[in-house]
Design a protein around this motif. Structure first.
Motif, PDB file in Angstrom:
ATOM      1  N   THR A  67      -4.772  -3.067  18.318  1.00 47.19           N
ATOM      2  CA  THR A  67      -3.754  -2.865  17.474  1.00 47.19           C
ATOM      3  C   THR A  67      -3.698  -1.367  17.032  1.00 47.19           C
ATOM      4  N   GLN A  68      -4.841  -0.666  16.794  1.00 37.83           N
ATOM      5  CA  GLN A  68      -4.832   0.431  16.608  1.00 37.83           C
ATOM      6  C   GLN A  68      -4.228   1.440  17.576  1.00 37.83           C
ATOM      7  N   ASN A  69      -4.623   1.224  18.908  1.00 37.97           N
ATOM      8  CA  ASN A  69      -3.847   1.930  19.819  1.00 37.97           C
ATOM      9  C   ASN A  69      -2.380   1.811  19.947  1.00 37.97           C
ATOM     10  N   GLN A  70      -1.915   0.519  19.640  1.00 34.71           N
ATOM     11  CA  GLN A  70      -0.275   0.184  19.420  1.00 34.71           C
ATOM     12  C   GLN A  70       0.320   1.196  18.593  1.00 34.71           C
ATOM     13  N   VAL A  71      -0.346   1.482  17.483  1.00 37.93           N
ATOM     14  CA  VAL A  71       0.345   2.382  16.331  1.00 37.93           C
ATOM     15  C   VAL A  71       0.013   3.722  16.534  1.00 37.93           C
ATOM     16  N   HIS A  72      -1.302   4.212  16.624  1.00 37.80           N
ATOM     17  CA  HIS A  72      -1.772   5.660  16.687  1.00 37.80           C
ATOM     18  C   HIS A  72      -2.945   5.796  17.786  1.00 37.80           C
ATOM     19  N   HIS A  73      -2.763   6.599  18.496  1.00 40.61           N
ATOM     20  CA  HIS A  73      -3.716   6.828  19.637  1.00 40.61           C
ATOM     21  C   HIS A  73      -5.005   7.744  19.245  1.00 40.61           C
ATOM     22  N   GLY A  74      -4.569   8.497  18.192  1.00 41.47           N
ATOM     23  CA  GLY A  74      -5.670   9.482  17.343  1.00 41.47           C
ATOM     24  C   GLY A  74      -6.730   8.617  16.786  1.00 41.47           C
ATOM     25  N   GLU A  75      -7.241   9.568  15.908  1.00 36.46           N
ATOM     26  CA  GLU A  75      -8.527   9.225  15.099  1.00 36.46           C
ATOM     27  C   GLU A  75      -8.153   8.281  13.783  1.00 36.46           C
ATOM     28  N   MET A 127       3.322  -0.716  11.827  1.00 29.79           N
ATOM     29  CA  MET A 127       2.087  -1.754  11.866  1.00 29.79           C
ATOM     30  C   MET A 127       2.748  -3.163  11.809  1.00 29.79           C
ATOM     31  N   LEU A 128       3.547  -3.357  10.794  1.00 31.22           N
ATOM     32  CA  LEU A 128       4.435  -4.660  10.559  1.00 31.22           C
ATOM     33  C   LEU A 128       5.164  -5.234  11.750  1.00 31.22           C
ATOM     34  N   ARG A 132       4.225  -8.567  13.624  1.00 31.91           N
ATOM     35  CA  ARG A 132       5.474  -9.742  13.887  1.00 31.91           C
ATOM     36  C   ARG A 132       5.568  -9.964  15.343  1.00 31.91           C
ATOM     37  N   THR A 133       5.411  -8.905  16.331  1.00 26.46           N
ATOM     38  CA  THR A 133       5.512  -9.371  18.071  1.00 26.46           C
ATOM     39  C   THR A 133       4.228 -10.220  18.438  1.00 26.46           C
ATOM     40  N   LYS A 134       3.327 -10.055  17.621  1.00 27.53           N
ATOM     41  CA  LYS A 134       2.194 -10.791  17.888  1.00 27.53           C
ATOM     42  C   LYS A 134       2.016 -12.112  17.422  1.00 27.53           C
ATOM     43  N   GLY A 135       2.995 -12.454  16.612  1.00 24.64           N
ATOM     44  CA  GLY A 135       3.092 -13.511  15.734  1.00 24.64           C
ATOM     45  C   GLY A 135       1.999 -13.811  14.844  1.00 24.64           C
ATOM     46  N   TRP A 136       1.263 -12.659  14.208  1.00 28.24           N
ATOM     47  CA  TRP A 136       0.348 -12.844  13.299  1.00 28.24           C
ATOM     48  C   TRP A 136       0.801 -13.208  11.870  1.00 28.24           C
ATOM     49  N   ALA A 142       0.666  -3.755  -2.977  1.00 23.87           N
ATOM     50  CA  ALA A 142       1.065  -2.691  -3.392  1.00 23.87           C
ATOM     51  C   ALA A 142      -0.277  -2.483  -4.221  1.00 23.87           C
ATOM     52  N   ILE A 143      -1.082  -1.304  -4.006  1.00 26.99           N
ATOM     53  CA  ILE A 143      -2.303  -0.911  -4.626  1.00 26.99           C
ATOM     54  C   ILE A 143      -2.429   0.542  -5.127  1.00 26.99           C
ATOM     55  N   SER A 144      -2.599   0.697  -6.420  1.00 27.28           N
ATOM     56  CA  SER A 144      -2.511   2.179  -6.696  1.00 27.28           C
ATOM     57  C   SER A 144      -1.507   3.104  -6.000  1.00 27.28           C
ATOM     58  N   GLY A 145      -0.337   2.872  -6.280  1.00 25.18           N
ATOM     59  CA  GLY A 145       0.722   3.670  -5.701  1.00 25.18           C
ATOM     60  C   GLY A 145       0.765   3.650  -4.336  1.00 25.18           C
ATOM     61  N   SER A 146       0.125   3.051  -3.590  1.00 23.19           N
ATOM     62  CA  SER A 146       0.258   2.763  -2.183  1.00 23.19           C
ATOM     63  C   SER A 146       0.338   1.499  -1.602  1.00 23.19           C
ATOM     64  N   HIS A 147       0.649   1.221  -0.463  1.00 25.81           N
ATOM     65  CA  HIS A 147       0.424   0.011  -0.012  1.00 25.81           C
ATOM     66  C   HIS A 147      -0.513  -0.526   1.154  1.00 25.81           C
ATOM     67  N   GLU A 148      -1.014  -1.514   1.305  1.00 22.01           N
ATOM     68  CA  GLU A 148      -1.888  -2.052   2.439  1.00 22.01           C
ATOM     69  C   GLU A 148      -1.591  -3.312   3.079  1.00 22.01           C
ATOM     70  N   VAL A 149      -1.858  -3.560   4.271  1.00 18.99           N
ATOM     71  CA  VAL A 149      -1.353  -4.635   4.971  1.00 18.99           C
ATOM     72  C   VAL A 149      -2.668  -5.467   5.508  1.00 18.99           C
ATOM     73  N   TRP A 150      -2.817  -6.565   5.433  1.00 20.37           N
ATOM     74  CA  TRP A 150      -3.889  -7.349   5.882  1.00 20.37           C
ATOM     75  C   TRP A 150      -3.270  -8.306   6.908  1.00 20.37           C
ATOM     76  N   ALA A 151      -3.837  -8.442   7.849  1.00 22.63           N
ATOM     77  CA  ALA A 151      -3.450  -9.383   9.037  1.00 22.63           C
ATOM     78  C   ALA A 151      -4.782 -10.106   9.570  1.00 22.63           C
TER      79      ALA A 151
END
Length: 151
Positions: A67-75, A127-128, A132-136, A142-151
């Motif tokens: 999942t990490q590598n699908q979105v960002h290959h860096g750190e 990430m979303l 979706r492509t994985k069917g997850w 929304a948390i403290s002015g930001s957003h997070e996703v759990w899958a």
């Protein structure tokens, strides 16, 4: 530090493992992510249970890396570590009948702030889309002015 927190896009992958209990008096048995019922797990040896735990942990790490590598290959930032098994009744999508006593889940959070991120929900779009492509199943909060996703 506060502005940095707002720009983080939090990715948390949760794999429900081992077993989920049945609600008292339920007419059907609940199966865990591996298709086992509480009775099935009760017949396993302790060694077999820990082998299953090891396999689930490895699987979770594979999903996380993919999942990490699908979105960002860096750190990515390691966020709060990979906890010991957690109470299965409090996971992202707890199974019917899951309780503190009869089930657990694994949790491995990582964070990455995309360039120009502001903490807006749209920052999660790459990430979303992958989820979706994985069917997850996933949940955005929304948390403290930001957003997070759990899958």
């Amino acid at each position: 530090m506060q502005s940095r927190r707002r720009t983080l896009t939090l990715v948390t992958l949760v794999v429900v493992v081992l077993l989920a209990g049945c609600a008292a008096g339920a007419a059907h048995t609940t199966e865990d992510a591996a298709g086992l019922t509480q009775d099935d797990v009760a017949e396993l040896t302790l060694h077999e249970e820990f082998d299953r735990y090891r396999d689930r942990y490895r699987h979770m790490q594979h999903l996380l890396a993919e999942t990490q590598n699908q979105v960002h290959h860096g750190e990515w930032e390691w966020d709060r570590g990979d906890d010991l098994p957690l109470d299965g009744s409090n996971g992202v999508a707890p199974l019917l009948g899951a309780t503190f006593v009869n089930s657990y889940y694994l949790h491995a959070p990582r964070t990455w702030a995309p360039p120009g991120a502001s903490g807006a929900k749209r920052d999660l779009d790459p990430m979303l889309e992958y989820f979706r492509t994985k069917g997850w199943t996933f949940r955005v909060r929304a948390i403290s002015g930001s957003h997070e996703v759990w899958a």
